[in-house]
Design an enzyme around this catalytic site. Structure first.
Site, PDB file in Angstrom:
ATOM      1  N   CYS A   1      79.303 -37.826 -58.320  1.00 53.86           N
ATOM      2  CA  CYS A   1      78.438 -36.943 -57.522  1.00 53.86           C
ATOM      3  C   CYS A   1      78.881 -35.497 -57.699  1.00 53.86           C
ATOM      4  O   CYS A   1      80.075 -35.194 -57.729  1.00 53.86           O
ATOM      5  CB  CYS A   1      78.511 -37.351 -56.050  1.00 53.86           C
TER       6      CYS A   1
ATOM      7  N   CYS B   1      82.163 -32.876 -51.019  1.00 56.62           N
ATOM      8  CA  CYS B   1      82.513 -33.353 -49.673  1.00 56.62           C
ATOM      9  C   CYS B   1      83.973 -33.836 -49.672  1.00 56.62           C
ATOM     10  O   CYS B   1      84.303 -34.779 -50.405  1.00 56.62           O
ATOM     11  CB  CYS B   1      81.573 -34.480 -49.258  1.00 56.62           C
TER      12      CYS B   1
ATOM     13  N   CYS C   1      85.085 -37.579 -49.557  1.00 58.21           N
ATOM     14  CA  CYS C   1      84.342 -38.592 -50.292  1.00 58.21           C
ATOM     15  C   CYS C   1      84.936 -38.960 -51.651  1.00 58.21           C
ATOM     16  O   CYS C   1      85.065 -38.106 -52.544  1.00 58.21           O
ATOM     17  CB  CYS C   1      82.890 -38.144 -50.476  1.00 58.21           C
TER      18      CYS C   1
ATOM     19  N   CYS D   1      71.138 -51.253 -45.797  1.00 60.47           N
ATOM     20  CA  CYS D   1      71.206 -49.810 -46.052  1.00 60.47           C
ATOM     21  C   CYS D   1      71.689 -49.563 -47.474  1.00 60.47           C
ATOM     22  O   CYS D   1      72.769 -50.024 -47.854  1.00 60.47           O
ATOM     23  CB  CYS D   1      72.206 -49.150 -45.115  1.00 60.47           C
TER      24      CYS D   1
ATOM     25  N   CYS E   1      67.000 -49.136 -44.863  1.00 58.79           N
ATOM     26  CA  CYS E   1      67.538 -47.788 -44.671  1.00 58.79           C
ATOM     27  C   CYS E   1      68.036 -47.318 -46.025  1.00 58.79           C
ATOM     28  O   CYS E   1      68.575 -48.123 -46.794  1.00 58.79           O
ATOM     29  CB  CYS E   1      68.694 -47.827 -43.680  1.00 58.79           C
TER      30      CYS E   1
ATOM     31  N   CYS F   1      68.588 -41.799 -38.972  1.00 54.83           N
ATOM     32  CA  CYS F   1      69.950 -42.280 -38.756  1.00 54.83           C
ATOM     33  C   CYS F   1      70.851 -41.102 -39.084  1.00 54.83           C
ATOM     34  O   CYS F   1      70.911 -40.669 -40.246  1.00 54.83           O
ATOM     35  CB  CYS F   1      70.242 -43.455 -39.688  1.00 54.83           C
TER      36      CYS F   1
ATOM     37  N   ARG G   1      76.464 -46.300 -33.635  1.00 60.81           N
ATOM     38  CA  ARG G   1      77.095 -47.258 -34.560  1.00 60.81           C
ATOM     39  C   ARG G   1      78.575 -46.961 -34.755  1.00 60.81           C
ATOM     40  O   ARG G   1      78.942 -45.851 -35.164  1.00 60.81           O
ATOM     41  CB  ARG G   1      76.374 -47.263 -35.919  1.00 60.81           C
TER      42      ARG G   1
HETATM   43  N1  SAM Z   1      75.165 -38.766 -51.160  1.00 59.22           N
HETATM   44  C1  SAM Z   1      74.408 -38.899 -49.981  1.00 59.22           C
HETATM   45  C2  SAM Z   1      74.794 -37.898 -48.928  1.00 59.22           C
HETATM   46  O1  SAM Z   1      75.946 -37.502 -48.893  1.00 59.22           O
HETATM   47  O2  SAM Z   1      73.940 -37.544 -48.117  1.00 59.22           O
HETATM   48  C3  SAM Z   1      74.437 -40.291 -49.390  1.00 59.22           C
HETATM   49  C4  SAM Z   1      75.725 -41.104 -49.472  1.00 59.22           C
HETATM   50  S1  SAM Z   1      77.117 -40.449 -48.572  1.00 59.22           S
HETATM   51  C5  SAM Z   1      78.473 -41.389 -49.192  1.00 59.22           C
HETATM   52  C6  SAM Z   1      76.808 -41.025 -46.910  1.00 59.22           C
HETATM   53  C7  SAM Z   1      77.781 -40.659 -45.824  1.00 59.22           C
HETATM   54  O3  SAM Z   1      78.955 -41.454 -45.920  1.00 59.22           O
HETATM   55  C8  SAM Z   1      78.321 -39.258 -45.775  1.00 59.22           C
HETATM   56  O4  SAM Z   1      77.443 -38.345 -45.196  1.00 59.22           O
HETATM   57  C9  SAM Z   1      79.530 -39.415 -44.886  1.00 59.22           C
HETATM   58  O5  SAM Z   1      79.173 -39.184 -43.541  1.00 59.22           O
HETATM   59  C10 SAM Z   1      79.934 -40.880 -45.096  1.00 59.22           C
HETATM   60  N2  SAM Z   1      81.249 -40.991 -45.749  1.00 59.22           N
HETATM   61  C11 SAM Z   1      81.517 -40.789 -47.045  1.00 59.22           C
HETATM   62  N3  SAM Z   1      82.833 -40.939 -47.303  1.00 59.22           N
HETATM   63  C12 SAM Z   1      83.418 -41.251 -46.116  1.00 59.22           C
HETATM   64  C13 SAM Z   1      84.765 -41.504 -45.734  1.00 59.22           C
HETATM   65  N4  SAM Z   1      85.767 -41.463 -46.608  1.00 59.22           N
HETATM   66  N5  SAM Z   1      85.011 -41.792 -44.440  1.00 59.22           N
HETATM   67  C14 SAM Z   1      83.993 -41.829 -43.550  1.00 59.22           C
HETATM   68  N6  SAM Z   1      82.706 -41.588 -43.855  1.00 59.22           N
HETATM   69  C15 SAM Z   1      82.419 -41.285 -45.126  1.00 59.22           C
HETATM   70 FE1  SF4 Z   2      78.181 -36.948 -52.961  1.00 64.74          FE
HETATM   71 FE2  SF4 Z   2      79.880 -38.261 -51.403  1.00 64.74          FE
HETATM   72 FE3  SF4 Z   2      79.006 -35.868 -50.669  1.00 64.74          FE
HETATM   73 FE4  SF4 Z   2      77.311 -37.958 -50.658  1.00 64.74          FE
HETATM   74  S1  SF4 Z   2      79.107 -37.699 -49.373  1.00 64.74           S
HETATM   75  S2  SF4 Z   2      76.908 -35.890 -51.444  1.00 64.74           S
HETATM   76  S3  SF4 Z   2      78.116 -39.111 -52.404  1.00 64.74           S
HETATM   77  S4  SF4 Z   2      80.274 -36.309 -52.488  1.00 64.74           S
END
Ligand code: SAM
Ligand code: SF4
Ligand code: DTB
Length: 322
Positions: free
Chosen positions: A57, A61, A64, A101, A132, A192, A264
């Site tokens: 990606c 973030c 992530c 989801c 979802c 959500c 949740r």
């Molecule tokens: N890429 C898209 C986005 O970010 O909108 C969808 C997938 S993203 C992985 C979905 C959500 O997973 C993120 O917004 C975050 O809130 C949650 N998430 C990702 N990594 C996480 C982590 N290590 N611990 C807790 N929540 C996490």
């Molecule tokens: Fe990409 Fe992870 Fe951020 Fe979603 S949460 S936009 S998968 S880096």
């Protein structure tokens, strides 16, 4: 503004801080009373997750493991075939999930991706499961296409307060997220939306995140409260762990502020004791992610969750299809 007088959209920081500061027993009593006034207190909705496109990606973030910028131990995978997704949905249904989801590691999907996802949504819906997806930022046209395809819920998290946001993510803005949420809401798809705690944010940040969520024009139908899952290689690895009592307080305050939403208990359960989860349910959490995996990290095994539900006298349910 909501027409329902119990659903407020005008929460102020001082009153949310006052809720957080209540003696724990008073806060949990208030949250449980609110919960009972709006839900069956012994019923929990269960959603299963599948990563339909993993890793690589472009976003940054800090929590992530799927960001291409960090050296985590995941294997990137292109968008999954429809057959494989439907097989996973069948398995989730057989295990008892009511919602499926599908998550994709995209900043934003391409139009051709949306067509594939719509086929997945239609196949999953035909099994009698709620659907979802979480795909990143959407355009108006893409949102409408998902709505026309029959999508039930779109997950898009605010993650944290606006103030703390830029400490965690720099590649898209808080306003970008609010814009996508408004599109989803306006298209008539259920929202959500929640966040992550335990990222080093302050008490004020947590209160402000809940205010952002509760003061949206309409409360999200589902509010995932994630405890940060610390993943090796990500910048937030090594963050000081959040006091579990503050996590439970966050669930309780979310329940009080958004009385009709499904709160949740989301990521992080693998590191929580059964007793902590039981307290989260008492505080008003009435949904979980169910299945051995979240997107890329481990979740409690299904038999462990079912054993916990049995010990707590909890039933699963809450799907509009059930
Ligand atoms: N890429 C898209 C986005 O970010 O909108 C969808 C997938 S993203 C992985 C979905 C959500 O997973 C993120 O917004 C975050 O809130 C949650 N998430 C990702 N990594 C996480 C982590 N290590 N611990 C807790 N929540 C996490
Ligand atoms: Fe990409 Fe992870 Fe951020 Fe979603 S949460 S936009 S998968 S880096
Ligand atoms: C949400 O709020 N939490 C889920 C879901 N929405 C998409 C994702 C949690 C991901 C945890 C880290 C991982 O497994 O990659």
């Amino acid at each position: 503004m909501s027409q329902n007088p119990v659903l407020r959209n005008d929460w102020q920081l001082d009153e949310v801080q006052a809720l957080y500061a209540l003696p724990f027993n008073d806060l949990l009593f208030k949250a449980q009373s609110t919960h009972r006034a709006h839900f069956d207190a012994n019923e929990i909705q269960i959603s299963s997750l599948l990563s339909i496109k993993t890793g690589s990606c472009s976003e940054d973030c800090g929590y992530c493991p799927q960001s291409a910028r960090y050296d985590s131990d995941i294997t990137p995978e292109a968008l999954m075939s429809i057959d494989k997704v439907l097989q996973a949905a069948e398995n989730a249904k057989a295990q008892g999930a009511s919602r499926f989801c599908m998550g994709a590691a995209w900043r934003k999907p391409k139009d051709k991706d949306i067509e594939r996802v719509v086929e997945m949504v239609q196949g999953v819906k035909a099994m009698g499961l709620e659907t979802c997806v979480t795909l990143g930022m959407l355009t108006d046209e893409q949102t409408q296409r998902l709505k026309d395809g029959g999508l039930d819920y779109y997950n898009h998290n605010l993650d944290t307060s606006e103030d703390y946001y830029s400490e965690v993510i720099t590649t898209r803005t808080y306003q970008d997220r609010l814009d996508t949420l408004a599109r989803v809401r306006d298209a008539g798809i259920n929202v959500c939306c929640g966040g992550i705690v335990g990222m080093g944010e302050t008490d004020v940040d947590r209160a402000k995140l809940l205010i952002e969520l509760a003061n949206l024009p309409k409360h999200p139908e589902s509010v995932p409260i994630n405890m940060l899952v610390q993943v090796e290689g990500t910048p937030l690895m090594g963050t000081e762990a959040l006091d579990p009592i503050i996590f439970i307080r966050t669930v309780a305050v979310a329940r009080i502020m958004m009385p009709e939403s499904r709160v949740r208990l989301s990521a992080g359960r693998n590191n929580m004791s059964d007793e902590m989860q039981a307290l989260c349910f008492f505080a008003g959490a009435n949904s979980i992610f169910y299945g051995d995996k979240l997107l890329t990290t481990d979740n409690p095994m299904t038999n462990q969750d079912l054993a916990l539900f049995k010990r707590l006298g909890v039933r699963t349910g809450g799907s509009s299809y059930a």
